[in-house]
Structures are given as structure tokens and as C-alpha cells.
Design an enzyme around this catalytic site. Structure first.
Site, short mmCIF file in Angstrom:
data_model
loop_
_atom_site.label_atom_id
_atom_site.label_comp_id
_atom_site.label_asym_id
_atom_site.label_seq_id
_atom_site.Cartn_x
_atom_site.Cartn_y
_atom_site.Cartn_z
CG ASP A 1 -2.19 0.87 0.89
OD1 ASP A 1 -2.12 1.69 -0.05
OD2 ASP A 1 -3.21 0.75 1.58
CD1 TRP A 2 1.26 6.84 0.57
CD2 TRP A 2 0.66 6.99 -1.58
NE1 TRP A 2 1.68 8.06 0.10
CE2 TRP A 2 1.32 8.18 -1.22
CE3 TRP A 2 0.19 6.86 -2.89
CZ2 TRP A 2 1.52 9.22 -2.11
CZ3 TRP A 2 0.38 7.90 -3.77
CH2 TRP A 2 1.05 9.07 -3.39
#
Ligand code: BGC
Length: 750
Positions: A282-283
């Protein structure tokens, strides 16, 4: 050049085709694997690590420089094909090996044409809605140069405080799996290679929906059995359906951040499920492992994430900085890097990017096509749930000559789109006010005063005017709820009551004695018991998307009959959370007849005898149970029969029953089949959804329905951590929600 022109022409032709049902196509094919090995053989270590590096497009000059050096494999969020082609040309023509980039974006419930939020789509109990929506989203997004979406989100959650509940399909593993699989099919189309196909990304792997206290990014404490029996089920279904990619999650489970969890990423995903797709973090979830307190520095973060099996690092660039040294030190093996790069190259080959790296600019022809808008309207119609309808207040009857439309969401084009909308243009939104004016024509007078300017507005200065108008009206339609920004990532709430002065507005309106219809647009279940009580009818529309207005107008006027059912339990009070239908029994299940704060005598002596698991002030029941939803007609279930009373493990249970439309209107019922394993080596839920079906019946019609339940579907991970059906007694119910139903029993023998 000719090849590219041909490709553009074919793409445009294919785009004109209506969306159809596709199945995903991937079987490891020898030719692709050969191409992967050949390319891998030519790559330097830096080029390999470059493939594992994903950059955002924000810093375009940097992106171009890194691309030229072969130090980036994918890019996020370029929405202009010309800009994408500019950087792609650098990747293909100027970088040493010419490996194309993939352009990824969060296309969650539509790109331009916005469908209802996923939680709303789930209320349709109709996977076709999710598939069609995803197909349309893929068609529009691919026309803008996007070939990879970070969707669907298939995190199960029991917590409406969590803002991301809007993005998923609710609390039930079967419903979430079916909706998620349908979305994957829609995004990926008949073949990933097709120009309108985009790679799906099942996220967030895993357990993120259990974030403690409903606070985003929070820790989870899920046991292996609970993972396997609940949270992992939609992911296994997604893998089996061919999801091209998976995303890790922000949560740490029992102390292990998901982006470096070898149990999930290796043991389960790769070794048990044989997943051949690509895993993206994820980011910045890799570098965030430092703040988790799980890694000392970026180098350790790169080490732990790579070794656990996270193939691509989204934006935090610890891989590109530190993997060369980690390889030198022998802490990360070449085999680990090669396997990650194989997964990434496989995705690029499957997408046909080596043959067709560039994107034709087809934006204008593809966005907001009339057939797309029509599909979005159908989706919004099927996503609305009628929660109350007294004295036939709805549909609006012909004696109604003047309607007051009010509330901050009656004419709020941006808000009705919901969370995670980056590209949808609110000027295309058709609002309830516009649609109601249109549908009312000259025969009904529509008065309008919003009362509040937005959902959090606390100013009551317009109330007197609204009440005055209400006195002139035969019916009030009040559109309340949440602004789009109040749900979604990092938008969690500790209080789920209607925001601002909305409740006061509804109370003032109800005091006029005029029939009050409340329509709620929200990204989550809200604690609206008080507002339900004072409304004559209440329709829950979630955030319905671009075509929310016409869909709601059709429902309110009865041109379409409500058919949605709740995909998630609605609590009475926030303090009841987590509250969900498929809980275990406890040794002292509540009966409903317990003494409560109103009935316990003052000065009563302390005793726990006869007491059960419930709240003194909120009882045991939710406001509305999972699967609940009314229609303008009524349905009756009868004649439930099973093909036998005893089954062995390889058999199929045949369930038959009669469903009658007992009202005066044609309508659609969502019949729900539940079961309970009465005694097992570990306690099992009091009810589990086994199947559901949308059944349309004419007024007065009775249909004999047959459902099949393979005994294998009763399997669970038992005490010995075997996935199996344990012999014993089972209950089974068929009905219109998770609370009520006809009951039968059966036995599973050895
Ligand atoms: C979210 C992901 C999303 C990613 C990229 C993160 O903050 O958790 O779901 O796909 O950003 O935008």
C-alpha cells in the site's frame, strides 16, 4: 507505426461494443514464461529492482529521469493519455531494455460514470451490478491510459466507524466474495490483453477491516483461524477468479505489519493458493514500518518487505535505494528479486504492454455514454434499501399534489458521488431535486428549500422557512446523510448520529404532521433510530453516484420497486459496535427478555444469575439486521423442504421452497439461505449466509424455488486447523433477512 494505428482502430471498435460478461483467462502459459526468462536474463540488478519500484506522477521530471534509467516499473495516476504516452515513450524507446510502464489508478466505483459506493452495490445482492460497473469503469479508465486499478476492496468489516466501510462490500464473507469476484471479472474482461481491460487489485491483504476501534491504519489482532474462516475468504475467491494483483494493508496484525507478513504473503498466498500474480504494497506502507516500530530504518524496511514477498513498493523508494546493498550483503537473495520481477513482467506481458505500450486518446467517445449512465441508474435503483414504510406512504400516490423537497443532500451533485472519486465530474451528477422536478412535470408542484447548506451545517436559520413550505405540502421528502468526504480512507467517526442540525430539521418537519419521507445518503450505516421513529418512510440510498437522482425519483414514485437488502448490520448505538449477524453464540446468549435500565428496580441486589450477553441500555438487537430490506409489496415463504435429513460430505443439499408475492405490486425479493453448525470442535457462528437469489415475482405470483448447497460449503477451519465439514446437526433457514426465516434441520454423517 502501422501496428499502432491498427491497434488504435481496433480499440475504438471494441470500445463501441456493449459491456458483456467475461471470465478471466490466466493459465500459466509456456510462451509467456519463456519471454519472462529471456528478458530476466538480460536485466541488470538495477533494472530488476527498478521494476519493483512504483512512483507517483506528481514529480513528472523525476519520473522521466528514473524511467530513462530503467529505475521505475509502474506509475500512479496519470489520467491524460498524451502525458502517459510521453513517459511511456521514454520507457520503450529510451531505456536500455525498453520495458513498458504500467499506469495505475484508484478506480473504485467508476472512473467518469460513478456507480453507487461498493457498500451500496452490495445492497443489491446482485454481482452483475458490480461486474457491469467494473466493466464500464475499465472501459472509461483504459481510454484515459489506465491499465491497472487498485480495486476491489474486499476487506470484511464489522465497524461502521471505519470510514473505509464505504469502499467494501460489507460484513458477510460470501457476499463480499461474490461481489469482489464479479468486480474483478468486470475490470479484467475476457482477457487482460484486451485494450479495455485493466488489471484488478484485490485489497487490502489482509485483515485491515478489523482495525481496532474503527480507527483507520490501526492494529488488528486476528487469529489464524479467524483469518481463514472469515477475512481471507474473499481473497481466496479473488485469487481463484484470476485477480491479477493484490495489495498489502496498512495494519499490523498481532505485531506484524501486512507488507512484511510472510505467513500471509508466502505461506498462504504463494504456497497454499499458488498465486502467480503481483503483490504491491500500500502507499508507503513499506517505509511506514519504521513508524510502526517494526524496522529501524528504510534499509530494514526494504529487507523485511522484500523477503516477505511484497513485489512492488508503492512510492516510498526504499527498494531502489537499499536492495542493491542488501543483495551484496546476502540478506536478500537474487532468487527473491527474480521471483518478484517475474511476477511483474508476467503482468506486463498479460496486459499486452510489450505489443501495445501506447494509449489512443479516446476520452470523449468513451466517457458518460448513455448506456453507461443507464447502467449506473439501475445500479443505484438496486442499491437503495427501504427500511420503513408506514401506511403505504411510498410510493408517492396520485393524491399528492404538492411536495416539499428539502435537506442538504437533495441537490448536492458532488456529495452524492461518495468517497474515492478522483475523476468523476460532479457536473454530470443528476440530483434528486432535478429528477423529482422532471418526473413531477406539471401534475405535482415541487417546493424546494434545503434547510441546511451541507450535512454538518448547524445553523437553523432556514428552518422556519422550510416548516412554512412544509405546511403547504402534502408530502415531505427530506434528503439527509453525510457529505462524501465524511467516509472513505482516514475519515472515521466516533459518533454515527446524523451530523449538524439534520436531526433537528427532521424533528421540526415531523412536528408539522405532514407525511415525512427521509432519504439517507451516506457512506456507512448511521445510528438513525430516532429519525426512523419520526419518519413515515425511510429509504437508505448510500452514496448513489452520478445517476442517484433519477434512481431515487423512480423509487419514490414507484416506477421501480425497492429491492435492496442491508449488506451490513445497522447498530442502534455506536456503543454496540462491533455488532454483526454471524457472531458466535456465547455461553449466555441474550433472549431479549432481560431486565434493562428501565426495568431494574432501584436498589436491586447484585446478581449475575440468569444474566446474558447484552447491553442494559441498548439490548441485544441492532437497529436493522443484515439482509433486511422492505419492498412496496410483501413476500411469504412456505413449504421449505430438504432433499433428505442426512447427508455425507460429498453430497449436495437440495433446498426447495415456495415464494409468494402476497401484495398488489410486482417486486423482487432477495431470498437468503442461512445455516448453523450446532456443535463443532470450535464454536461456529449462529448463522452463516450460504446462498442468495434475487427473485422477481408478479403480484400474487407463487414460484417454487430450488437452491443447492454442496455439503462441502459447510467446511471451516476446525480445532486441528483442518478445512473440513464436521459431522453433526445443522439448522438451516430460508428467509428475507438474517433474523427471520423458515427453519429446517439436517445431519451430516461420517
Ligand atoms: C490506500 C489504497 C490505495 C492507495 C493508492 C492508499 O492510501 O490505502 O487503498 O489504493 O492509497 O492511492
Amino acid at each position: 507505426m502501422f501496428r499502432h494505428i491498427l491497434y488504435y482502430v481496433t480499440s475504438v471498435f471494441l470500445l463501441l461494443h456493449p459491456y458483456v460478461c467475461y471470465s478471466t483467462d490466466y493459465k500459466p502459459d509456456k510462451e509467456t514464461e519463456k519471454r519472462i526468462e529471456a528478458l530476466l536474463g538480460k536485466m541488470t540488478l538495477e533494472e530488476k529492482i527498478g521494476q519493483m519500484n512504483q512512483l507517483h506522477c506528481e514529480n513528472f521530471p523525476y519520473l522521466k529521469t528514473e524511467t530513462r534509467k530503467g529505475r521505475v516499473g509502474s506509475v500512479m495516476s496519470i489520467t491524460d493519455p498524451n502525458i502517459f504516452n510521453e513517459v511511456q515513450r521514454i520507457a520503450v524507446e529510451d531505456s536500455r531494455l525498453g520495458i513498458p510502464l504500467i499506469n495505475a489508478r484508484d478506480v473504485i466505483h467508476g472512473f467518469k460514470t460513478i456507480f453507487p459506493i461498493p457498500l451500496g452495490q452490495a445492497a443489491s445482492f446482485n454481482p452483475e451490478i458490480a461486474e457491469t460497473g467494473a466493466r464500464i469503469a475499465a472501459t472509461e479508465a483504459s481510454a484515459a491510459g489506465i491499465r491497472w486499478t487498485f480495486a476491489p476492496m474486499i476487506d470484511i468489516t464489522h465497524d461502521p466507524r471505519w470510514g473505509r466501510i464505504a469502499e467494501g462490500f460489507g460484513e458477510d464473507p460470501l457476499l463480499v466474495s461474490q461481489m469482489g469476484v464479479a468486480a474483478i471479472k468486470g475490470f479484467q474482461g475476457s482477457s487482460l490483453n484486451h485494450p479495455t481491460s485493466i488489471a484488478a487489485c484485490a485489497k487490502h491483504f489482509a485483515g485491515y477491516g478489523a482495525s481496532e476501534g474503527g480507527r483507520d491504519y490501526n492494529s488488528t489482532y486476528i487469529t489464524e483461524r479467524q483469518f481463514r474462516n472469515l477475512y481471507l475468504r474473499p481473497f481466496e475467491a479473488a485469487v481463484n477468479a484470476g485477480a491479477a494483483t493484490l495489495m498489502t494493508a496498512f495494519n499490523d496484525n498481532d505485531g506484524i505489519p501486512s507488507s512484511a507478513n510472510p505467513f500471509l504473503l508466502k505461506d498462504v498466498l504463494r504456497n497454499e493458493w499458488n498465486y502467480r500474480g503481483t503483490v504491491v504494497s500500500d502507499w508507503a506502507s513499506v517505509s511506514e514500518m519504521i513508524r510502526h516500530g517494526f524496522c529501524e530504518d528504510e534499509k530494514e524496511a526494504a529487507l523485511k518487505a522484500t523477503n516477505a514477498g511484497t513485489d512492488i513498493e508503492m512510492v516510498s523508494e526504499t527498494y531502489i535505494k537499499h536492495l542493491p546493498q542488501l543483495i551484496k550483503e546476502g540478506k536478500v537473495s537474487m532468487e527473491t528479486i527474480d521471483n518478484a520481477v517475474r511476477n511483474i513482467l508476467r503482468l506486463k506481458f498479460r496486459l499486452g504492454l510489450f505489443e501495445h505500450p501506447y494509449i489512443a486518446d479516446q476520452r470523449k467517445e468513451t466517457f458518460y455514454r448513455p448506456d453507461f449512465l443507464e447502467a449506473a441508474q439501475t445500479a443505484a435503483e438496486q442499491s437503495a434499501v427501504l427500511l420503513k414504510n408506514e401506511r403505504g406512504t411510498l410510493p408517492i400516490q396520485s393524491n399528492i399534489k404538492t411536495i416539499l423537497v428539502t435537506g442538504p443532500l437533495a441537490d448536492a451533485p458532488h456529495e452524492q458521488l461518495g468517497t474515492w472519486v478522483f475523476d468523476g465530474d460532479a457536473s454530470y451528477s443528476q440530483t434528486p431535486l432535478q429528477a423529482l422536478r422532471r418526473i413531477s412535470g406539471d401534475s405535482i408542484k415541487v417546493l424546494y428549500a434545503p434547510g441546511l447548506n451541507y450535512s454538518r451545517d448547524t445553523a437553523t436559520s432556514q428552518f422556519n422557512k422550510v416548516v412554512e413550505l412544509a405546511r403547504e405540502a402534502d408530502l415531505i421528502l427530506a434528503f439527509v446523510g453525510e457529505e462524501a468526504i465524511l467516509s472513505g480512507e482516514a475519515h472515521c467517526l466516533a459518533n454515527l448520529n446524523l451530523q449538524g442540525a439534520q436531526s433537528r430539521l427532521l424533528h421540526r418537519l415531523s412536528e408539522t404532521g405532514k407525511p415525512l419521507v427521509t432519504v439517507v445518503m451516506a457512506g456507512r450505516p448511521l445510528t438513525i433510530g430516532r429519525e426512523v421513529n419520526i419518519s413515515d418512510a425511510l429509504l437508505y440510498a448510500f452514496h448513489p453516484g452520478t445517476m442517484g437522482g433519477p434512481a431515487l425519483a423512480n423509487l419514490l414514485f414507484g416506477k421501480v420497486v425497492p429491492s435492496g437488502k442491508l449488506p451490513v448490520t445497522f447498530p442502534k448505538e455506536t456503543g454496540q459496535i462491533p455488532i454483526y449477524y454471524n457472531h458466535t453464540s456465547t455461553g449466555r446468549p441474550a433472549s431479549g427478555s432481560e431486565k434493562n435500565i428501565f426495568t431494574i428496580p432501584v436498589g436491586a441486589e447484585q446478581t449475575s444469575l440468569g444474566n446474558t450477553s447484552f447491553y442494559l441500555d441498548a439490548g441485544k438487537d441492532p437497529l436493522f439486521p443484515f439482509g433486511y430490506g422492505l419492498s412496496y409489496t410483501t413476500f411469504a415463504y412456505s413449504n421449505l423442504q430438504l432433499s433428505s435429513t442426512q447427508y455425507t460430505r460429498n453430497e449436495v443439499i437440495i433446498i426447495t421452497f415456495d415464494l409468494t408475492n402476497t401484495g398488489k405490486t410486482d417486486g423482487t425479493e432477495i431470498a437468503q439461505l442461512y445455516f448453523r453448525d450446532l456443535a463443532a470442535s470450535v464454536t461456529r457462528p449462529v448463522k452463516e449466509l450460504a446462498a442468495f437469489e434475487r427473485i422477481h415475482l408478479k403480484a400474487g405470483e407463487t414460484r417454487h424455488i430450488r437452491m443447492e448447497l454442496p455439503v462441502k460449503q459447510l467446511s471451516f477451519w476446525n480445532y486441528a486447523m483442518d478445512y473440513c465439514v464436521e459431522p453433526g446437526k445443522f439448522d438451516l433457514w430460508i428467509g428475507g433477512n438474517s433474523r427471520k426465516g423458515l427453519k429446517a434441520t439436517f445431519n451430516i454423517t461420517q
